[in-house]
Structures are given as C-alpha cells and as structure tokens.
Design an enzyme around this catalytic site. Structure first.
Site, PDB file in Angstrom:
ATOM      1  NE  ARG A   1       9.796 -20.539 -35.214  1.00 52.75           N
ATOM      2  CZ  ARG A   1       9.551 -19.274 -35.527  1.00 52.75           C
ATOM      3  NH1 ARG A   1       8.615 -18.980 -36.386  1.00 52.75           N
ATOM      4  NH2 ARG A   1      10.221 -18.317 -34.951  1.00 52.75           N
TER       5      ARG A   1
ATOM      6  CD  GLU B   1      -6.813  -5.189  13.248  1.00 52.53           C
ATOM      7  OE1 GLU B   1      -5.870  -5.353  12.462  1.00 52.53           O
ATOM      8  OE2 GLU B   1      -6.826  -4.300  14.114  1.00 52.53           O
TER       9      GLU B   1
ATOM     10  N   GLY C   1      -8.860  -4.948   8.279  1.00 50.03           N
ATOM     11  CA  GLY C   1      -7.421  -5.172   8.473  1.00 50.03           C
ATOM     12  C   GLY C   1      -7.139  -6.609   8.054  1.00 50.03           C
ATOM     13  CB  THR C   2      -7.218  -8.183   4.734  1.00 47.79           C
ATOM     14  OG1 THR C   2      -6.542  -7.081   4.133  1.00 47.79           O
ATOM     15  CG2 THR C   2      -8.705  -8.081   4.491  1.00 47.79           C
ATOM     16  CG  ASN C   3      -1.956  -6.769   6.648  1.00 54.69           C
ATOM     17  OD1 ASN C   3      -2.162  -7.117   5.495  1.00 54.69           O
ATOM     18  ND2 ASN C   3      -1.459  -5.576   6.958  1.00 54.69           N
ATOM     19  CG  ASP C   4      -3.593  -8.335  12.777  1.00 49.76           C
ATOM     20  OD1 ASP C   4      -2.806  -9.234  13.139  1.00 49.76           O
ATOM     21  OD2 ASP C   4      -3.362  -7.121  12.947  1.00 49.76           O
TER      22      ASP C   4
ATOM     23  NE  ARG D   1      -3.230   0.540  13.663  1.00 49.64           N
ATOM     24  CZ  ARG D   1      -2.517  -0.421  13.072  1.00 49.64           C
ATOM     25  NH1 ARG D   1      -3.128  -1.380  12.411  1.00 49.64           N
ATOM     26  NH2 ARG D   1      -1.213  -0.398  13.118  1.00 49.64           N
TER      27      ARG D   1
ATOM     28  N   GLY E   1      11.525 -17.584 -25.767  1.00 47.58           N
ATOM     29  CA  GLY E   1      12.774 -18.323 -25.543  1.00 47.58           C
ATOM     30  C   GLY E   1      12.691 -19.433 -24.519  1.00 47.58           C
TER      31      GLY E   1
HETATM   32  C1  PEP Z   1      -4.093  -5.291   9.253  1.00 48.42           C
HETATM   33  O1  PEP Z   1      -4.041  -6.074  10.200  1.00 48.42           O
HETATM   34  O2  PEP Z   1      -4.530  -5.605   8.139  1.00 48.42           O
HETATM   35  C2  PEP Z   1      -3.583  -3.922   9.404  1.00 48.42           C
HETATM   36  C3  PEP Z   1      -3.688  -3.057   8.439  1.00 48.42           C
HETATM   37  O3  PEP Z   1      -2.946  -3.642  10.546  1.00 48.42           O
HETATM   38  P1  PEP Z   1      -1.414  -4.018  10.838  1.00 48.42           P
HETATM   39  O4  PEP Z   1      -0.829  -4.539   9.612  1.00 48.42           O
HETATM   40  O5  PEP Z   1      -0.795  -2.763  11.313  1.00 48.42           O
HETATM   41  O6  PEP Z   1      -1.580  -5.032  11.917  1.00 48.42           O
HETATM   42 MG    MG Z   2      -3.753  -5.285  12.178  1.00 46.02          MG
END
Ligand code: PEP
Ligand code: MG
Length: 959
Positions: free
Chosen positions: A131, A829, A850-853, A706, A140
């Site tokens: 096994r 950001e 703003g870690t997305n940008d 913002r 599984g």
């Molecule tokens: C970012 O950029 O992390 C953010 C929070 O702003 P948005 O997603 O609105 O650009």
């Molecule tokens: Mg942003």
C-alpha cells in the site's frame, strides 16, 4: 558511466580541476545513497520507525510503526521509504531495486519469522498487502494491491489451512483483478465483464452470492482475460508479484490523478510515497470477520457524540468505499440515526444492518478503547482502518482525519476545552484557507421549504449548491470554463473524476457511503456533496437521471443541501451563514494571539457591515469609483467626462492668453465649464451620502478612502447599444459619443491617465471627493477618515494633491465649525514610489501597499492579460504561485520591505498596510506580519481568514 566519461575527455588544467570536483561530488552522492536505510520493520512488539519519521515513512508507515510500539494489534510488516520513491523516480526502477534488495530480503525473512509463515510457499503461506502512503495523505490517489503472494500453489495451502475454500477463492479473484488493474494496467471493466458473465449465467446478483464453483470460473476467466489483454500469463512467482507491486505503488506517485491532487491541494516538496508491505489479515474470511473505516469524531460536523464509522461483514477494504454494498454503522446510536435518515425501520435495521456494537460487542469494545487511546496519543481526530479476522481485531491505519471547516473549528475548540491541546495549538489546528468553506452561503429557509424535493441522500459534505446538472467530469470542466455553475452527478465518483469534482459547485452520487470517494474528496475540497442517493437512477447514455416520476436532464437546474442530503429540483436561494459558537471562540483566540490589524476592502455600507461582522477593524481600501456606477449617477459622471477635456484645453490656452483673446476663451469655456461644475455639483451630495453611510456602518472605525483611480474611459459605454443609449439620455449624436470614446482610448490604460494623474489634470474632482468625505465625516460623530492618493510614483504628485486636500479640509472645517482629523497618505503601487518611499513619507502619514499594481508594474505582467500565460509560468515553476494571488515575496516582497524600512526611517510612526488582493492570502499575510506592517486589508469574506492567518503567523514566529 558519468565518472568514466569525465576521466576520458581531453581537457586543460582548469578542466581537470572541475572534473576532480565533479568526481568527488558523485562519489559523495554514491556514498550517501549506499549508506541510507530504505526499509523499516514494524511488528512483533518492535518498530524501527516512529511517528516522528513521517517525511521518511509517510503518514501510514510512521503511524503503523507508532501503533505497533503502543502495543496495538498491528499486523507486522515493513515500510520502504519515501526516499526510495524519490530514487525510483530519478535513478529508475532497476537501480533502486538493486540498491534495496538486501534490505527487502532481510525484512521478508524477519516477517516470516515474526508471523511463522513463508512468503509465497509452504503450508502456511504469508500473504501481504502493498500500500502507498505519502507524508501528506492523498486518499485514493495512489495504488494498493491486496492478497499479494497468491498463486495456484499457495491457494491450495490456504484452503487446507483455513478450511474455507470460498474465502480463499474470493481472495484469489480479488488479487488477480487488483494486480491486473494496478500493476498490469488493465481496465476494471475487463474484469467486471467476466464477473457479470458468471453472475448472469448463474442468476446471482451480489458478489457474496457466488459460491466456490462460480469463483473458480471467475478466476479462470480472469486469467484468460489477463493473457488476452496484456499478452502475458498472470505472474505466479510471489517475488515477482512483490517487486512489480512495489514498482506500481512507487510509479503511482506520478500518475496524473496524484499530480492533479497535489496541485489542487498545494502539496509540495514531498519526496514521494512510501510503500507499506504488511501481513494480510482477512475481513472476508467469513461472517465472524469484517472490515471498516471510522472517524473518532464526526468529520462533517466535528460532533463527538458517538464513534463515527462504517463497516461490512465478510468483506475486504475496498468493498466499504466502493459503494457496492450498503455499509453498516459502528455504533447503535449511529445506526439508528442512519436508519431514520434513510427511512429504514428499526426491525429491518436490526436484522439487516446491525451496528458493530450489536453484531460483535466484544470487538466493538476493544475498538472503542483504541479510539480513545489514539485520540489521546495523537491529540487529534483520527481516521482509522481496521479489519476483524475471525473475531480478532487488527488496526491497519490511523491518521489525522480529513474534515470539513465546520468540523475543524469544532474539533479544535473541543480538544482545547477537553484540555488535550493548548489555545495556540487550537488556533493552529484550523487552516485559514479552510474557513472559506464556512463563510459560504447556505440555503434561504423559505426558499428551501418551497423547493421540490427529489430525494434525500447522505449529507456527505455540508454547504449549499445550485447549478445545472452534468454527468461527466469533462462536462463539468468545460462548463466551468464557460463560467457556468454545475452539479456533477455520477453513479459514484472515482479518482479520474478529480478535475470535474474541482470544477463543479456540488457533487451528487447515486452510490457510496459517507466514506466513499465522493464524500471524502468533497469534504477535503470543501465542496457540497450528497452521496448515496440510492433512489436516483443515472443514465449516462441518455444524459439524465430518473427519480420517482421525475426525469432530470443534462442542463436542468438542481440544488443540493450537503448538510441534510436533500436534492431539490430547480434553483434555491442562498444566504450568508450564521457564525457563532466554536467559530466565534476560535476567532477570539486568533485575535488574542495575532499582532497585526485586519481591515477590509469595502465600497458600500452593506459590505462594511458584513466585514465588521466578520471582525474587520476598519476599511483599508474604499474604492470610490465603484460608487460612480450606481443608480443614475453614471449620467453625471459622463456629463463631466464629456466636457472635461475641453475645459482643460481651454484653461491651458487661457494661461498664456491676454486681452481680447483671453476674453474670447473665457466666453468659449463658459458653457462647458458650467456643465463641468454642474456635474461635480450633482456628484457631491451623492458621494457625501455614500461616505455618510459607510462611516455610520463603521461606527468609529477608521476608513481609508481612495480618490478616483481608474482611467475615465472605463465610465463610458464601449458597446454600440450602450453608446446609443448614452446619446439618447444626454441628447447627443451617436457620432459625438463615439468620438468621445475614441478620444479617451489609450494603448495601455493601466499605465495611462489614471490614479493621481486624474486629480492633477482635474483638481476639481479631487476637491469634490475630499469635500464629500470631510462633510460626511463632520456629520457622523466619531468618523475617522483617511484620504489616500492612488498611483503616486513621485513625491511631487502627492504634494500637489495634498495641497488641494488640505485646502479643502480647511474650507469644510471653516464652514461646519468642526475640527475634522483627517489622515493623508498614499498607495505604494508604483515601483518608483517604493524606491523613493523615504521622500514620499515626508508627505504621507500612511502607506497602503497596492500590491495588485505593484505586482503588475514590478513584474511587468499586465493585470488584464497575464491570465493567458501565468498558468504556464506556474506549471513550469518559473513562479511558484500566480503572483497576483500569492505575493511574490522574493521580488515584489523586497520592494514592499524596502519601502517599509525607508518610510519608517523618515517617519517612524508612519502607518503601514496592504490593500492588494494579497491582503487576504494566508502566506502573504504571514509575510506582511513578518515585515512589520500594521494591518492587512482584504475583501469582507476573507477577513476571518486573514485574522486566523495573522494569528498563525504570530504563533509560528514565536517558535
Ligand atoms: C492595488 O493596486 O493593489 C489596489 C488595491 O488597487 P486596484 O486593485 O484598485 O488597482
Ligand atoms: Mg491599484
């Protein structure tokens, strides 16, 4: 070979130096491999392994060793390590087997001595199970072979030994089928077809109805089909069976379903699976034998009312999970509850489905005592496998049981209350991501009452699901790609269905108990599942199922209640779950230990309320642009956009004009300017109302608002129909609207006219927004507004916006006679902002990352387009995770850390937070804690996840 080729090539002195170094490394590697121990024995009151060697022996192997050491009845055996699997994958089968052969021979000899049996021969043949068992359980997903060692010769000895020819023949046919499938790569149906032939020829229905002669016929047909399909005779040499069995288990580590399972469950950096070779004990050796699986607490709810599990008399392990026979309950209480849910009378239950407690009271008492011992030993809910051979109990496995989020929370809380674990351990016992499951909606009671109940199955995994029914895993995956929500309906699921199970929103099966594949996998995924809905008859060909007089076709809407087992026709409305009790207590403990604040990203009073209910300590990001789309305010926004460019141009010209020219320009700007101001005047009270609502919902908690961020073209219609409507609403020609849309077109809008760049071009927009925020704050006692300037890359941008903000605050203060404390800060950001954070901190009282940008600009991945290729990046290991979901700590994380240090150097008390999507991701939250941010901010439903992840980070940091 490598060593030889290294020595024979012609090279200079430096080349020789490199060669000698390489040679040394290879020799070291070889020495390392040769000195490793690959096989660990357990049984006969001793164990070479222990629970602490989980990585090396896998969960199953480590706990078998541990149980044997505890004196529990474990059939003896040995574990071949996960390191051997890793070497199997790198060196290949032959090299590994040469390496481990002496150890395997020793272990087998020891096993023969301990059991007083001989492997594959003699009057007392030793049969074994082979096994899999990795360090993290993958139910599984990998392979198992039972009854290994049987052949025509050992079968005779077994018959003489047991005096039970039927049992031996049944074991033999199972072995051929399992070995044929797992090791020789044949399909299940190759064998099922032969079995069905014998059943229909003899008029028998169940496997258990087959007598010795029937089974002999099955074996004959099985051997023939093996020869026909694989081209070889079924192997009779037990050693060959063992080596091939072990190779199959090692090989199954990298089968597609195991790889997929590891991907879905984010299981990484394991060495491989161990192989457990263990003396067979037989649950199928008669009516005094049985096999079962059990949980020490209810894995669905966490309840500790009774011993929760299922068993089958005269059966082997796979029968319990295969769903062919209806499993019986371990306890009488559990059995009665099961009978009630299935409308089975007490008489029928007692005679046909008695509990183990009733059928084998002595063995039950022993098992119940072991349940207690195991929980106290492992200090956690256990998932156990056992077999009863002719009245003797054997433990085949114990591991920490998989459980739903609801159960995880309750079990953690109860174990802490029972004094088995500490508060911190209780917090660590609940995986933050798992909470997602708890926070999902459940059915609206009234809507559920009105729905048409088709049938009731087993409540295998809680939650509510509404979707269109599909009948294959592929169809579920295709539907997900189209954005449709579907319910996957199967007779029973198998590991091949894993992709579809992941893609659907709920799973319905006609067969299988609470420990069936569907139930176990769904619970692990946190997916709603109703299993064993025996009334439904599924017809894959016709793409439908029939239940009573209803026919439900592919694509029809269906709803499942995974907590009650109810299956409804049509859609049923859902509602947010109520969270209290154990959840509340675990969250309180999380709050006690976490060191970082948790805020939310919310743009409306409703979202703010939900988030506060979930424990948010304020708003970390209020994106004001979302408000611009509501109601008919979009018309005012468009009115503004319509003239904004013209006003800007004329004003610019006026700067350099004098006299008549200036007067002409003033006359020209008058109309668009009045329209511009009118639009702003229309928006002001609406925005003020928005903020008033949010400040009220927050009841004195801080709120980071913002200023306008997206490019203006996002507020314009891009479809012809929308443009026609806009033209009609605003009394414009379609050509004018189109011209406007075209004029705002940008090649790269994410790097275009957005963020603070808008406020710099159109300062009145900043003024209007700040006025709305401050007036709202003045009207709601205790408000704590924080104004955040987006997309700053240069301190002068912030300075310019700050001047407008400060002036506007002063104006409102003068008008209202109130002193409003407003913090002014910025998002970090843009990479330039991170690098110049020391300068920016001169002006900013707070930073919000703003870690997305920052990810977009730092990695150079477009937020809009990266989805197309990031999957390939993750698959190839270029990025470990999608960097938009999990913060890229070694890249973007460094920018954040740099800005944190630089910002604090300039302004030691600067407030630091994160508001990108990463604020709700547990690994990223841990990073934020470790670099000393003050808070994380995430969407309302992720607030509890972030609270718990923050507590995990703090507790782990102490260790
Ligand atoms: C970012 O950029 O992390 C953010 C929070 O702003 P948005 O997603 O609105 O650009
Ligand atoms: Mg942003």
């Amino acid at each position: 070979m490598i060593i030889v080729s290294i020595c024979h090539s012609e090279i200079d002195f430096y080349g020789w130096f490199v060669k000698i170094k390489a040679l040394k490394i290879l020799l070291e590697m070889e020495k390392d491999i040769m000195s490793k121990k690959y096989v660990y024995f357990f049984g006969g009151g001793q164990s070479e392994g222990s629970a602490s060697l989980k990585n090396l022996l896998g969960g199953k192997g480590a706990n078998l060793a541990d149980m044997a050491e505890l004196g529990l009845p474990v059939p003896p055996g040995f574990t071949v390590t996960t390191e051997a699997c890793s070497e199997y994958c790198t060196l290949g089968k032959e090299s590994l087997f040469d390496l481990i052969k002496p150890e395997i021979d020793d272990a087998l000899a020891k096993l023969e001595e301990t059991t007083n049996k001989t492997f594959g021969k003699g009057p007392k043949p030793l049969l074994v199970s082979v096994r899999s068992g990795a360090a993290v359980s993958m139910p599984g997903m990998m392979d198992t072979v039972l009854n290994l060692g049987l052949n025509d010769e050992t079968v005779e000895a077994m018959i003489a030994l047991t005096n039970n020819e039927r049992f031996v023949m049944d074991s033999y046919r199972r072995f051929i089928q399992m070995f044929g499938n797992v090791v020789m790569g044949m399909e299940h149906h190759d064998f099922e077809t032969q079995l069905d032939k014998v059943k229909s020829a003899t008029g028998k229905v169940l496997d258990t109805d087959l007598d010795v002669d029937d089974l002999k016929e099955v074996i004959k047909l099985y051997k023939a089909v093996v020869k026909e399909v694989s081209g070889e005779d079924f192997p009779t040499d037990p050693m060959e069976q063992l080596w091939r069995g072990m190779a199959a288990v090692f090989g199954s580590w990298n089968n597609p379903r195991a790889i997929k399972y590891r991907q879905l469950n984010d299981i990484r950096s394991l060495w491989g699976t161990a192989v457990n070779v263990q003396t067979m004990v037989f649950g199928n050796s008669g009516d005094n034998s049985a096999t079962g699986v059990a949980f020490t607490r209810d894995p669905s709810t966490g309840a500790n009312e009774y011993f929760y599990g299922e068993y089958l008399i005269n059966a082997q392990g796979e029968d319990v999970v295969a769903g062919i026979r209806t499993p019986q309950q371990i306890t009488k209480a559990g059995s009665r509850a099961w009978a009630t849910s299935q409308s089975v009378s007490e008489d029928v239950r007692g005679s046909e489905y008695p509990s183990l407690e009733e059928a084998m009271p002595v063995v039950f008492a022993e098992l119940d005592a072991i349940r207690d011992k195991l929980e106290k030993h492992y200090k956690d809910m256990q998932d156990i496998e056992f077999t009863i051979e002719d009245g003797t109990l054997y433990m085949l496995q114990t591991r920490n049981g998989k459980r739903t989020a609801q159960a995880a929370v309750k079990i953690a809380y109860d174990l802490k209350t029972e004094g088995l674990i500490s508060e911190k351990e209780a917090v660590l016992r609940v995986e933050p991501k798992q909470l997602d499951q708890l926070l999902h909606p459940v059915f609206v009671k009234e809507s559920e009452v009105e729905a048409k109940t088709l049938t009731v199955g087993l409540p295998a995994s809680p939650g509510a699901a509404t979707g269109q029914v599909v009948f294959s895993a592929d169809a579920a995956e295709a539907a997900k790609a189209e954005g449709r929500s579907v319910i996957l309906c199967r007779v029973e699921t198998s590991p091949e269905d894993i992709g579809g199970m992941d893609a659907c929103c709920g799973i319905l099966t006609a067969r299988g108990g609470m420990t069936s594949h569907a139930a176990v996998v769904a619970r692990g995924m946190g997916k709603c599942c109703v299993s064993g809905a025996g009334d439904i008859s599924v017809d894959y060909e016709a793409g439908q199922f029939i239940v009573g007089d209803s026919v439900v076709k592919d694509g029809e809407w269906l709803s499942l209640n995974g907590s009650t087992g109810a299956v409804y026709l049509g859609k049923v409305d859902t509602v947010d779950p109520a969270l209290d009790g154990a959840f509340g207590s675990i969250m309180e403990l999380a709050d006690k230990y976490r060191k970082i604040g948790v805020r939310t990203n919310a743009d409306s009073p409703k979202d703010a309320e939900v988030a506060v209910k979930f424990g948010a300590e304020g708003i970390g990001l209020c994106r004001t642009e979302h408000m611009f789309f509501e109601g008919d305010r979009i018309t005012s926004v468009r009115k503004l956009i319509l003239v904004a460019e013209e006003v800007k141009e004329l004003r610019k010209q006026m700067l350099y004009a004098e006299g008549k020219e200036k007067a002409a320009l003033e006359a020209k700007v008058a109309i668009p300017l009045s329209q511009y101001n009118e639009a702003l005047a229309e928006l002001l009270p609406l925005q003020r109302e928005d903020f008033t609502g949010i400040f009220k919902a927050l009841g004195g908690l801080p709120c980071t608002v913002r200023l306008l961020d997206p490019p203006l073209h996002e507020f314009l219609p891009h479809e012809v129909k929308g443009q026609e409507d806009m033209a009609k609403d605003m009394g414009l020609t379609l050509a004018k609207v189109r011209h406007l849309v075209d004029s705002l077109h940008e090649f790269n809008p994410m790097l275009g006219h957005r963020g603070c760049r808008l406020g710099i071009t159109y300062p009145e927009v900043t003024q209007m927004q700040v006025r709305a925020i401050v007036e709202a704050a003045a009207s709601v006692e205790g408000s704590k507004p924080e104004i955040m300037v987006p997309l700053v890359g240069n301190v002068k941008e912030l300075k310019s916006q700050k001047e407008i903000i400060v002036a506007t605050i002063k104006e409102v203060e003068a008008e209202t006679g109130k002193k409003i404390d407003v913090k002014i800060g910025t998002m970090i950001e843009v990479p330039r902002a991170a690098i110049t954070a020391d300068e920016i901190a001169e002006e900013a009282e707070f930073f919000s990352f703003g870690t997305n940008d920052l990810t977009q600009m730092g990695c150079g991945f477009s937020r809009d387009d990266a989805g197309k290729f990031l999957g390939d990046y993750v698959e190839k290991g270029i990025y470990e995770y999608d960097p938009f979901a999990v913060l890229d700590q070694s890249g973007i994380g460094k920018l954040v850390k740099y800005a944190v240090d630089a910002g604090r150097k300039t302004r030691p008390n600067i407030k630091l937070g994160i508001c990108g999507e990463h604020g709700g991701d547990p690994a990223s939250v841990e990073f934020c804690c470790n670099i000393g941010l003050d808070y994380v901010s995430c969407s309302p439903y992720r607030v509890p996840i972030a609270r718990l992840a923050a507590a995990h980070a703090a507790i782990k940091a102490e260790k």
